[in-house]
Scaffold this active site. Structure first.
Site, PDB file in Angstrom:
ATOM      1  N   HIS A  56      45.098  52.347  45.056  1.00 36.23           N
ATOM      2  CA  HIS A  56      44.809  52.166  46.480  1.00 36.23           C
ATOM      3  C   HIS A  56      45.799  51.193  47.123  1.00 36.23           C
ATOM      4  CE1 HIS A  56      42.466  51.817  50.141  1.00 36.23           C
ATOM      5  NE2 HIS A  56      41.508  52.595  49.660  1.00 36.23           N
ATOM      6  N   GLU A  63      46.665  57.622  48.676  1.00 37.04           N
ATOM      7  CA  GLU A  63      45.891  57.668  47.435  1.00 37.04           C
ATOM      8  C   GLU A  63      45.887  59.089  46.855  1.00 37.04           C
ATOM      9  OE1 GLU A  63      41.918  56.141  48.552  1.00 37.04           O
ATOM     10  OE2 GLU A  63      42.979  55.600  50.403  1.00 37.04           O
TER      11      GLU A  63
END
Length: 382
Positions: free
Chosen positions: A187, A345
């Protein structure tokens, strides 16, 4: 013979590698030609990533904090650089069914679950299991229901590797005692200008390409999956496949506000694109995404074997997250603003556990294969 046993065993014990401690800043530093990165055990996170811009100036292009001890107590908790799990991203209506049994997860995102709730893997301190000159490995033991509604023991492992102009991550998890959902990703939040552009501290000038992203995971007004996988026409606000374009290119589009959630008025992007690559390209030999900045001349190409890519243009960054000292450039007020960063992501399709029609295998069993995923960013200048 008994007197010789301790002598024979002693070298084996002494040969066991000792895990080094982090540096004075509380972080582990890895470097290779053209790149330096720092990591912490909390959430197995990357905290700094430094590369050179087109003029040879070193820039820290990833968001995070100078103070490593602030990550666990950050009240805003944006999952900076983290590894979310055991099931990343959203679970619609905080529920799913496995083998006829219904489970309820923690509703921490409206009526849905985000990153497995408030005790997910991105909110825990991992074990540092191995550190080499170019890699660091974190492991986690996740007991059943330590995140509400996620049964059974799961063992997870993440290895970050730094090589010349490259950061790669291998994600691994195995279910030991119960069928359970697993979905992992990294992330990172990016600003390829390192907030040094005197004209702007936003990323709307960054150019994004998603060459395989011809479909989206459909979302409702609360940003939860609908089960639809709509096609993206060329020229659409979500079209990054027909040609690269700047993240802010469609600010004047009528759908700009609400594109990432009509109920919240989210503007810009918080969506997942399906990676519709050639099924024969099982080695992920072509980048699934590219991001670049004309100001810094920095570019990365993202390679991954995952079926989708989430792009979030930081709409909800409201100015409460302080920048690192090196990132407080001339256009900033010292804090991250809305649209001041972009998170990318690579991961399997969001909420696939609730959409068996997609054919995604996101339930892992003690007798089945483990979860494995590969992610790599390659950096260059232009």
């Amino acid at each position: 013979m008994r007197s010789f046993i301790p002598l024979l065993l002693a070298p084996l014990v002494l040969a066991h590698p000792k895990i080094p401690t982090p540096g004075p800043d509380g972080k582990y530093t890895l470097s290779a030609p053209g790149i330096e990165a720092k990591f912490i055990a909390y959430s197995a996170a990357i905290t700094n990533l430094v590369v050179s811009d087109r003029n040879g100036v070193k820039r820290d292009i990833i968001l995070g904090y100078d103070n490593a001890s602030f990550y666990p107590v950050d009240p805003n908790h944006p999952d900076y650089g983290a590894v979310p799990g055991r099931y990343a991203n959203r679970i619609k209506d905080h529920t799913y069914v496995v083998d006829g049994d219904r489970f309820f997860t923690e509703a921490n995102d409206g009526n849905g679950t985000l990153h497995s709730g408030l005790n997910g893997w991105s909110r825990r301190t991992w074990n540092v299991s191995e550190v080499t000159s170019k890699s660091i490995t974190f492991t986690i033991r996740d007991e059943g229901n330590s995140s509400q509604g996620l049964p059974g023991l799961v063992l997870g492992k993440v290895t970050h590797t730094i090589e010349a102009n490259s950061w790669s991550t291998k994600l691994y998890a195995v279910s030991k005692t119960h069928d359970t959902p697993i979905l992992l990703t990294t992330h990172p939040y990016w600003n390829l200008d390192a907030f040094q552009n005197p004209a702007t501290d936003l990323v709307l000038n960054h150019t994004l390409s998603l060459p395989f992203g011809k479909r989206l995971v459909g979302i409702d007004g609360n940003t939860q999956s609908t089960g639809a996988l709509p096609a993206i026409p060329a020229g659409d606000i979500n079209d990054f496949w027909s040609k690269p374009k700047q993240l802010g290119a469609n600010q004047g589009n009528a759908n700009w506000v609400g594109n990432c959630g009509t109920n919240s008025g989210c503007s810009g992007y918080n969506n997942q694109w399906v990676v519709d690559r050639d099924p024969l390209d099982v080695t992920a030999s072509k980048p699934v995404a590219s991001l670049s900045s004309d100001f810094s001349g920095i570019k990365w190409d993202l390679y991954s074997d995952q079926a989708g890519v989430v792009v979030y243009s930081c709409y909800w960054m409201g100015g409460a997250n302080e920048l690192k000292a090196s990132q407080k450039g001339p256009a900033t007020n010292g804090f991250v603003k809305s649209n001041g960063c972009v998170a990318v992501e690579p991961q399997d399709l969001i909420d696939g556990i609730n959409h068996p029609e997609w054919g995604r295998n996101q339930i892992y069993t003690p007798k089945g294969k483990p979860f494995e995923a590969s992610i790599q960013y390659k950096f260059s200048t232009f």
